[in-house]
Design an enzyme around this catalytic site. Structure first.
Site, short mmCIF file in Angstrom:
data_model
loop_
_atom_site.label_atom_id
_atom_site.label_comp_id
_atom_site.label_asym_id
_atom_site.label_seq_id
_atom_site.Cartn_x
_atom_site.Cartn_y
_atom_site.Cartn_z
N GLU A 31 56.38 -55.11 18.12
CA GLU A 31 56.87 -56.24 18.53
C GLU A 31 55.60 -57.14 18.86
OE1 GLU A 31 59.76 -56.86 17.94
OE2 GLU A 31 60.40 -54.78 17.59
N GLY A 32 54.62 -57.51 17.92
CA GLY A 32 53.55 -58.05 18.28
C GLY A 32 52.43 -57.34 18.89
#
Length: 613
Positions: free
Chosen positions: A439-440
């Site tokens: 997620e990043g």
């Protein structure tokens, strides 16, 4: 409450009922039906199912992994997951946080997060299926049209259908704007989707009757970059107008990743439209895709921060149990013959305890402010939302960086046995590593915090909300915690002000170079503030039980009273963090000030010893 190897249930209740007072949310309409008895029942059931159904599936799932059939393009999850998922569904946990008018229980976000910790501590790989499905459900509920809600929402809330988030592509990882998946509008208002997505968690599995993919794609003719992206709902199995299952959609799994950890979680490559027959349905307006998807992305970042907490909590709890039973060498304390009596083992356990508790408080603080932002449409609600935006990158990056270190420290407590597969902590370490990438990456989170949340915010709205949070803690601690403890943290906030102002007056390349260092400093500062708040509450509670207690002493009845032992443990945990760990904060800030462009001066050619590209 009963002892378990996953989560300190007493600490969960301390945070819910004594620090953040989840019951105070009952004054607001959405939560007025809930009382402590209801919350206690939910926590007890979560603990029971996590321990009895999910925890046993964790080791088995790690050994079995997921099985991909390249001929049928299907993925089979570990058999043990199916029984665990059924127990999770039957208990109604899939709809815990969803509104009652959508078929859920409508509980506060803070309650959802504290409950979910049990399942993540039991098995991160298993619970990833659940968190992604909840995020996809929220996108349909918030941005879907009435037809989409009618056709999909009930089955998603009930857990019969799952969901995914489809962003990443071979040439579009952190650079989401480079997405090449295309959407072609059809005469009936639907879209034909064509492209490939990679690293899609839960992308194909046999846990759900249908999988609802939330896909970022670019409508043919729309501009490049993130502004040209739209959001589409792409079901694995199409749904007829009456809600019955239709034909199989043209989206298939073409492979799964073979990972270091979380092996029971299916990480898939998905092909959309290989046969030119993949139907997608626009969610929200055209070219609003990145804005809408950010709702799920931010939620997913909090999910991953919670995953870091869950695996760390389990590793710490296992290490404590092992240290209490393993006999090795003579300890300095006659009443502690096991290795927990060795000072270095106590140091390791206290280091883990202080960080796990801080991680738990940070998740709860973020969730509590999400709740406030939802129920208050005033300045307090706006300030709560600003604080949430500020805390999410700290929570995601801070918790997941720490999870790798905490699980490693748990292995160290076990000694050589910790490195062996017969003991659970080596799996926790393997499972934790993915979390700083999900997620990043944590570098992306650090840049988001530094540039978007601070330096690009001319009014410093988010940072001012953070400082107001700190100021409130200082007020509460006055006359309860020694003045020098509070003063040091006040000075630390002032020093952060000076660092931010220097970065604001400098070049962007400098801010990019030190962004991770700044995020790490904020994580330490935030944990310190939460430990000060925790110490303030615990000191008052302990004095109410033992009126003779004074700061810095050991309570007389610690061996005979579990509540005294708990509150004393909270105080010692906070003291250790504030007096030992927090000193690293000043070194990081000094490093930021001393960097002076050194990183930018590093050239590719100086990293010698490898083949040229």
């Amino acid at each position: 409450m009963r002892p378990n190897l996953l989560v300190d249930s007493r600490d969960i209740r301390f945070i819910l009922f004594e620090m953040f007072d989840v019951q105070s949310l009952s004054q607001y309409e959405p939560y007025k039906e809930f009382d402590r008895d209801t919350y206690e029942a939910v926590l007890d059931l979560a603990e029971q199912i996590a321990m009895e159904e999910v925890y046993p599936a964790n080791t088995v799932g790690d050994k079995e992994g997921v099985q991909f059939n390249p001929e049928k393009h299907t993925v089979t999850v570990p058999q043990s997951y199916k029984k665990a998922m059924q127990a999770f569904r039957d208990a109604g946990f899939t709809g815990l946080v969803q509104p009652a008018d959508c078929g859920g229980m409508g509980m506060p976000e803070m309650m959802y997060r504290c409950t979910l910790e049990y399942f993540l501590a039991a098995s991160v790989a298993f619970t990833i299926y659940i968190t992604l499905s909840n995020g996809a459900t929220n996108l349909v509920r918030i941005f879907g049209n009435e037809e989409q809600k009618r056709l999909y929402l009930a089955n998603m809330v009930s857990g019969r259908w799952g969901g995914t988030m489809c962003l990443t592509e071979p040439e579009a990882g952190s650079d989401v704007g480079a997405v090449k998946t295309k959407a072609y509008k059809q005469n009936d208002g639907t879209y034909f989707i064509k492209g490939q997505k990679i690293f899609i968690s839960s992308g194909e599995n046999d846990l759900y009757g249908n999988i609802i993919h939330m896909v970022l794609a670019r409508i043919d003719g729309d501009p490049d970059g993130t502004k040209g992206l739209s959001l589409f709902l792409v079901p694995k199995i199409l749904v007829n107008a009456d809600g019955s299952p239709g034909k199989r959609n043209d989206v298939v799994c073409s492979g799964v990743e073979h990972k270091m950890g979380i092996k029971g979680s299916a990480t898939c490559t998905l092909n959309f439209g290989d046969n030119d027959d993949c139907a997608g349905f626009l969610v929200g307006r055209e070219r609003d895709g990145i804005r809408n998807m950010f709702h799920m992305m931010n939620e997913a970042r909090l999910d991953v921060g919670l995953e870091g907490l869950g695996v760390s909590s389990a590793a710490y709890m296992h290490a404590v149990q092992y240290a209490r039973t393993r006999i090795q060498g003579k300890t300095p304390f006659n009443n502690e013959p096991a290795i927990i009596g060795h000072p270095d083992i106590k140091r390791m356990l206290l280091w883990m305890k202080s960080h796990v508790e801080a991680m738990r408080m940070l998740v709860a603080l973020t969730a509590y402010n999400i709740d406030i932002s939802r129920v208050r449409n005033d300045e307090i609600g706006r300030e709560a939302n600003a604080l949430v935006e500020f805390l999410i990158p700290i929570c995601k990056a801070g918790n997941t960086d720490l999870s790798w270190l905490i699980t490693a420290e748990a292995i160290q407590v076990y000694g050589g046995y910790g490195y062996c597969g017969e003991y659970p902590v080596e799996q926790y370490a393997r499972d934790s590593k993915a979390l700083s990438l999900y997620e990043g990456t944590n570098g992306i989170q650090s840049i988001d915090l530094t540039l978007r949340k601070i330096l690009s915010d001319a009014e410093r709205v988010r940072y001012n909300a953070y400082k107001e949070f700190a100021h409130n803690i200082f007020k509460e601690a006055r006359a309860i915690v020694p003045d020098n403890v509070v003063s040091e943290l006040k000075d630390a906030v002032a020093r952060m002000d000076a660092v931010i102002e220097k970065l604001a007056g400098g070049e962007t390349i400098t801010a990019l170079s030190v962004a991770t260092m700044l995020q790490q400093a904020f994580r330490i500062l935030t944990h310190a503030l939460l430990h000060l708040q925790s110490m303030t509450v615990a000191t008052q509670k302990l004095k109410a039980i033992d009126v003779s207690y004074t700061y810095g002493t050991i309570p007389h009845e610690i061996l005979d009273n579990n509540e005294i032992a708990f509150y004393y443990g909270k105080i010692i945990s906070a003291q250790f963090f504030l007096q030992v760990e927090f000193k690293k904060y000043h070194g990081i800030l000094q490093g930021i000030l001393n960097e002076n462009g050194i990183i930018a001066k590093a050239q590719s050619e100086m990293f010698t010893g490898v083949l040229e590209a």
